[in-house]
Design an enzyme around this catalytic site. Structure first.
Site, PDB file in Angstrom:
ATOM      1  N   PHE A  12     -19.411   8.878 -70.463  1.00  0.00           N
ATOM      2  CA  PHE A  12     -18.219   8.828 -71.324  1.00  0.00           C
ATOM      3  C   PHE A  12     -18.379   9.789 -72.513  1.00  0.00           C
ATOM      4  O   PHE A  12     -17.626  10.770 -72.648  1.00  0.00           O
ATOM      5  CB  PHE A  12     -18.060   7.371 -71.766  1.00  0.00           C
ATOM      6  CG  PHE A  12     -17.108   7.099 -72.874  1.00  0.00           C
ATOM      7  CD1 PHE A  12     -15.835   7.655 -72.875  1.00  0.00           C
ATOM      8  CD2 PHE A  12     -17.476   6.243 -73.911  1.00  0.00           C
ATOM      9  CE1 PHE A  12     -14.947   7.367 -73.896  1.00  0.00           C
ATOM     10  CE2 PHE A  12     -16.594   5.954 -74.933  1.00  0.00           C
ATOM     11  CZ  PHE A  12     -15.330   6.526 -74.937  1.00  0.00           C
ATOM     12  N   THR A  36     -24.478   5.466 -64.038  1.00  0.00           N
ATOM     13  CA  THR A  36     -23.161   5.047 -64.528  1.00  0.00           C
ATOM     14  C   THR A  36     -22.251   6.257 -64.787  1.00  0.00           C
ATOM     15  O   THR A  36     -21.040   6.082 -64.888  1.00  0.00           O
ATOM     16  CB  THR A  36     -23.277   4.232 -65.845  1.00  0.00           C
ATOM     17  OG1 THR A  36     -24.051   4.992 -66.773  1.00  0.00           O
ATOM     18  CG2 THR A  36     -23.965   2.885 -65.611  1.00  0.00           C
ATOM     19  N   LEU A  79     -28.034  11.603 -74.634  1.00  0.00           N
ATOM     20  CA  LEU A  79     -27.024  10.539 -74.555  1.00  0.00           C
ATOM     21  C   LEU A  79     -27.253   9.615 -73.365  1.00  0.00           C
ATOM     22  O   LEU A  79     -26.639   8.542 -73.288  1.00  0.00           O
ATOM     23  CB  LEU A  79     -25.615  11.159 -74.445  1.00  0.00           C
ATOM     24  CG  LEU A  79     -25.241  12.173 -75.536  1.00  0.00           C
ATOM     25  CD1 LEU A  79     -23.875  12.790 -75.233  1.00  0.00           C
ATOM     26  CD2 LEU A  79     -25.222  11.517 -76.906  1.00  0.00           C
ATOM     27  N   TYR A 147     -31.170  -4.292 -76.830  1.00  0.00           N
ATOM     28  CA  TYR A 147     -30.515  -2.984 -76.968  1.00  0.00           C
ATOM     29  C   TYR A 147     -30.711  -2.417 -78.376  1.00  0.00           C
ATOM     30  O   TYR A 147     -31.168  -1.278 -78.548  1.00  0.00           O
ATOM     31  CB  TYR A 147     -29.019  -3.145 -76.653  1.00  0.00           C
ATOM     32  CG  TYR A 147     -28.194  -1.911 -76.893  1.00  0.00           C
ATOM     33  CD1 TYR A 147     -28.106  -0.909 -75.931  1.00  0.00           C
ATOM     34  CD2 TYR A 147     -27.501  -1.727 -78.091  1.00  0.00           C
ATOM     35  CE1 TYR A 147     -27.350   0.230 -76.155  1.00  0.00           C
ATOM     36  CE2 TYR A 147     -26.750  -0.596 -78.321  1.00  0.00           C
ATOM     37  CZ  TYR A 147     -26.674   0.378 -77.356  1.00  0.00           C
ATOM     38  OH  TYR A 147     -25.923   1.506 -77.585  1.00  0.00           O
ATOM     39  N   ARG A 274     -20.491 -14.431 -77.312  1.00  0.00           N
ATOM     40  CA  ARG A 274     -21.593 -13.981 -76.456  1.00  0.00           C
ATOM     41  C   ARG A 274     -22.905 -13.928 -77.246  1.00  0.00           C
ATOM     42  O   ARG A 274     -22.912 -13.587 -78.444  1.00  0.00           O
ATOM     43  CB  ARG A 274     -21.285 -12.589 -75.899  1.00  0.00           C
ATOM     44  CG  ARG A 274     -19.974 -12.558 -75.136  1.00  0.00           C
ATOM     45  CD  ARG A 274     -19.827 -11.348 -74.245  1.00  0.00           C
ATOM     46  NE  ARG A 274     -19.768 -10.071 -74.929  1.00  0.00           N
ATOM     47  CZ  ARG A 274     -19.347  -8.942 -74.341  1.00  0.00           C
ATOM     48  NH1 ARG A 274     -18.968  -8.943 -73.075  1.00  0.00           N
ATOM     49  NH2 ARG A 274     -19.324  -7.831 -75.002  1.00  0.00           N
ATOM     50  N   GLY A 276     -26.213 -12.483 -78.710  1.00  0.00           N
ATOM     51  CA  GLY A 276     -26.547 -11.119 -79.160  1.00  0.00           C
ATOM     52  C   GLY A 276     -25.381 -10.390 -79.792  1.00  0.00           C
ATOM     53  O   GLY A 276     -25.505  -9.233 -80.186  1.00  0.00           O
TER      54      GLY A 276
END
Ligand code: UD1
Length: 317
Positions: A12, A36, A79, A147, A274, A276
């Site tokens: 993206f 991805t 990235l 993350y 959610r 996190g």
């Protein structure tokens, strides 16, 4: 003009960054393993003579260094990543491999082959639930997900290597990036891409928690420009800066913008918050303005209009 290696080029942010670099006359060496990333995202870039594409996994030891040795880029924009907080919670080992280990390989490739500058896709997630708002770069970093922890570790690895071996490192702490080409198809996708798909398909959106959580949403075209500046602007020194707008939007406001498009739209479905998930995320954009000459130009409403209706066509008189 510079030669820039972009990892995650088919993703993206990577594809928009590659398109902008090419439009500005730079040569781009694109790298992606297509986990991805999608080839369609590069349909414009692949027509450019300045673009080459290499299918390669940055997390495989030595793979990137070999390409960097052959291509001798002036800068690397790194990235390629696992981009979802939720996916990092489901698979922390994969998160470590893609977000920490791979970043170490980027540092190593830069060291071995004399790359002048490395630009890294860091994240607002490194701050965790920061007490100060807007968040400045000096705020305490207390990540609340694998993350966020991995992005913080990778920043330290890259900055430490840059300081020791003499290359410039720019850590771009992206806030919530949205826009065309963001893949809505996984439960790990960014919220605006999911809401836009619900809008197209006439389905109600799901809001996790009470919807009062806020995010600093920034358009991908602005983020691409921040990357261009970080990689090519003369005189830039090592450091980290928020890439944000300085404006907060709540999830309820966001759902309201979509609902306003359709009379009688179904009310959002609420689910528990959610794990996190950060409650409030709002960045201070001053450091990016001072250090990179970057200021976001597109607001959420304008960016959403472009996402839903396509880019505004300039009127020729
Ligand atoms: C996002 C980015 C991450 C980036 C970080 C920086 C993605 C997938 N994640 O994380 O790469 O580093 O910003 O701040 O782009 N939500 C809903 N309904 C949905 C989906 C999400 O209510 O259908 C809520 C989430 O619970 C969360 C908010 O929307 O409160 C944003 O979630 P998400 O788009 O997944 O992004 P972040 O976790 O903020």
């Amino acid at each position: 003009m510079a030669k820039i290696l972009v990892t995650g080029a088919a993703g993206f942010i990577g594809s928009h960054t590659s398109d902008l670099l090419l439009a500005e006359g730079h040569a781009v060496v694109g790298v992606d393993n297509f986990r991805t990333g999608r080839r369609e995202n590069l349909s414009a870039a692949l027509h450019s003579t300045g673009f080459t594409l290499h299918e390669l996994d940055v997390a495989v030891p030595g793979a990137l260094a070999k390409l960097v040795a052959a291509e001798q880029p002036d800068a690397i924009i790194h990235l390629a990543a696992l981009v979802s907080v939720q996916e990092s919670i489901a698979d922390p080992a994969l998160n470590f491999s893609l977000n920490v280990h791979a970043s170490q390989f980027v540092a190593e490739a830069a060291r071995l082959h004399g790359v002048n500058r490395v630009v890294f896709a860091s994240s607002a997630a490194i701050y965790g639930d920061a007490a100060e708002r807007p968040i400045r770069e000096s705020a305490e970093k207390r990540p609340v997900s694998p993350y966020g922890a991995a992005k913080l570790a990778a920043e330290a690895l890259l900055l430490g290597h840059g300081a020791c071996y003499g290359f410039t490192v720019r850590c771009q702490r992206y806030f919530n990036v949205f826009g065309p080409r963001q893949d809505p198809s996984s439960p790990y996708s960014g919220v605006i891409s999911i809401f836009a798909r619900c809008d197209r398909e006439g389905r109600p959106v799901t809001i996790y928690g009470d919807g009062r959580q806020t995010r600093d949403f920034i358009a991908v075209r602005d983020v691409a420009r921040a990357n261009l500046l970080a990689a090519t602007r003369p005189g830039v020194v090592s450091g980290a800066a928020n890439i944000c707008t300085g404006r907060a939007t709540s999830l309820l406001d966001l759902a309201g913008i979509f609902a306003a498009r359709h009379a009688g739209a179904a009310a959002p479905v609420h689910r528990p918050a959610r794990a996190g998930d950060i409650v409030h995320s709002l960045g201070d954009p001053a450091a990016a303005a001072a250090e990179l000459g970057f200021t976001a130009r597109m607001g959420v409403a304008e960016g959403l209009a472009e996402l839903i209706n396509g880019p505004a066509v300039p009127v020729l008189s």
